[in-house]
Design a protein around this motif. Sequence first.
Motif, short mmCIF file in Angstrom:
data_model
loop_
_atom_site.label_atom_id
_atom_site.label_comp_id
_atom_site.label_asym_id
_atom_site.label_seq_id
_atom_site.Cartn_x
_atom_site.Cartn_y
_atom_site.Cartn_z
N LYS A 5 43.55 -14.76 -17.86
CA LYS A 5 42.79 -13.87 -18.73
C LYS A 5 42.79 -14.44 -20.14
CE LYS A 5 43.75 -9.65 -16.09
NZ LYS A 5 44.26 -8.25 -16.16
N LEU A 6 41.65 -14.33 -20.80
CA LEU A 6 41.53 -14.82 -22.18
C LEU A 6 41.12 -13.67 -23.09
CD1 LEU A 6 41.35 -17.04 -24.35
CD2 LEU A 6 38.98 -17.47 -23.59
N PHE A 7 42.00 -13.36 -24.03
CA PHE A 7 41.71 -12.38 -25.06
C PHE A 7 41.05 -13.11 -26.23
CE2 PHE A 7 45.17 -10.65 -22.64
CZ PHE A 7 45.01 -9.28 -22.65
N ARG A 8 39.85 -12.66 -26.63
CA ARG A 8 39.18 -13.30 -27.75
C ARG A 8 38.14 -12.36 -28.33
NH1 ARG A 8 34.18 -16.35 -27.05
NH2 ARG A 8 33.22 -16.01 -25.01
N THR A 9 37.48 -12.81 -29.40
CA THR A 9 36.31 -12.12 -29.92
C THR A 9 35.11 -13.02 -29.65
OG1 THR A 9 36.54 -13.10 -32.13
CG2 THR A 9 37.64 -10.99 -31.75
N TYR A 29 38.44 -17.61 -14.94
CA TYR A 29 39.20 -16.73 -15.83
C TYR A 29 38.40 -15.47 -16.14
CZ TYR A 29 36.18 -18.34 -19.60
OH TYR A 29 35.08 -18.62 -20.38
N GLU A 30 39.10 -14.48 -16.64
CA GLU A 30 38.48 -13.23 -17.07
C GLU A 30 38.55 -13.15 -18.59
OE1 GLU A 30 39.35 -8.40 -17.02
OE2 GLU A 30 40.46 -9.73 -15.65
N THR A 31 37.45 -12.80 -19.21
CA THR A 31 37.42 -12.64 -20.66
C THR A 31 37.64 -11.18 -21.04
OG1 THR A 31 35.90 -14.50 -20.98
CG2 THR A 31 36.04 -12.90 -22.76
N ILE A 32 38.54 -10.96 -21.99
CA ILE A 32 38.78 -9.62 -22.52
C ILE A 32 38.44 -9.68 -24.01
CG2 ILE A 32 40.48 -7.81 -22.95
CD1 ILE A 32 42.03 -8.87 -20.52
N TYR A 33 37.33 -9.05 -24.37
CA TYR A 33 36.88 -9.07 -25.76
C TYR A 33 37.64 -8.01 -26.55
CZ TYR A 33 33.04 -12.13 -24.43
OH TYR A 33 32.30 -13.18 -23.97
N GLU A 34 38.15 -8.42 -27.69
CA GLU A 34 38.92 -7.54 -28.54
C GLU A 34 38.13 -7.12 -29.78
OE1 GLU A 34 41.96 -6.10 -28.59
OE2 GLU A 34 42.48 -6.75 -26.56
N VAL A 55 44.51 -15.21 -27.08
CA VAL A 55 45.73 -15.21 -26.28
C VAL A 55 45.33 -15.51 -24.84
CG1 VAL A 55 47.64 -13.83 -25.37
CG2 VAL A 55 46.92 -13.54 -27.75
N LEU A 56 46.07 -16.40 -24.20
CA LEU A 56 45.84 -16.70 -22.79
C LEU A 56 46.94 -16.06 -21.97
CD1 LEU A 56 43.89 -18.48 -20.98
CD2 LEU A 56 45.78 -20.12 -20.90
#
Length: 225
Positions: A5-9, A29-34, A55-56
């Motif tokens: 999972k990748l946390f990013r904007t 991977y899965e993207t998690i937009y913050e 954050v990975l």
Amino acid sequence: MEEVKLFRTWSSPFGLRIVWALKLKGVEYETIYEDLTNKSSLLLECNPVHKKVPVLLHNGSRICESLVILEYIDETWSTTNRILPEDPLARATSRFWAKFNDEQVFPSFFRYHMSQGRDQEEAKEKFLESLKLVEGYLKGKKFLNGETCGFLDLVFGWMAHYPVAMKKASNLNLLNEEAWPYLSTWMKQFRDIPVIKENWPDEEALVLKFQKMREARGISIPTEK
């Protein structure tokens, strides 16, 4: 099955370099937009020190800071498309220039476009000094990494897209082809790589974001480029 999972904007160049690396490696991977104005509890749990993206999250383990994440990706999925050089000296050199980008080149670029007066002039001088060094480093190279796209190209990759959007937002431009021939050639080659081309943030949305950021700082649009 691996969990990645990748946390990013959507707009950050620091998260984008991770996207490119994962795509080059063929990692699902899965993207998690913050929303950085309202950070999720999971992000704060994953990065309690800096509370920032990217954050990975890999099989429950969290890796923070984009340069660290890039190296982790290269070492973890090491059988395809190595992005860091094998030679120790070349690796050390790449790390040096990557740090130079993150500590001097990008900050001075951003400060130049998001300030006025003396502060802007100081940022402009610093950015131009940095560009001269990068231009010199590129001489005789196809990519910053050498003959193929790699670690340094991903780190400096923002230069192939973000200045165009910032120019439209601010009417300011320091990256012209005549002044920086090696950089200009590299940017064109970098943009043509399919994985890079397919994953840029929307330019119009970037322009709007940069305009709003400048307006929030009370910065007027100059009449001359």
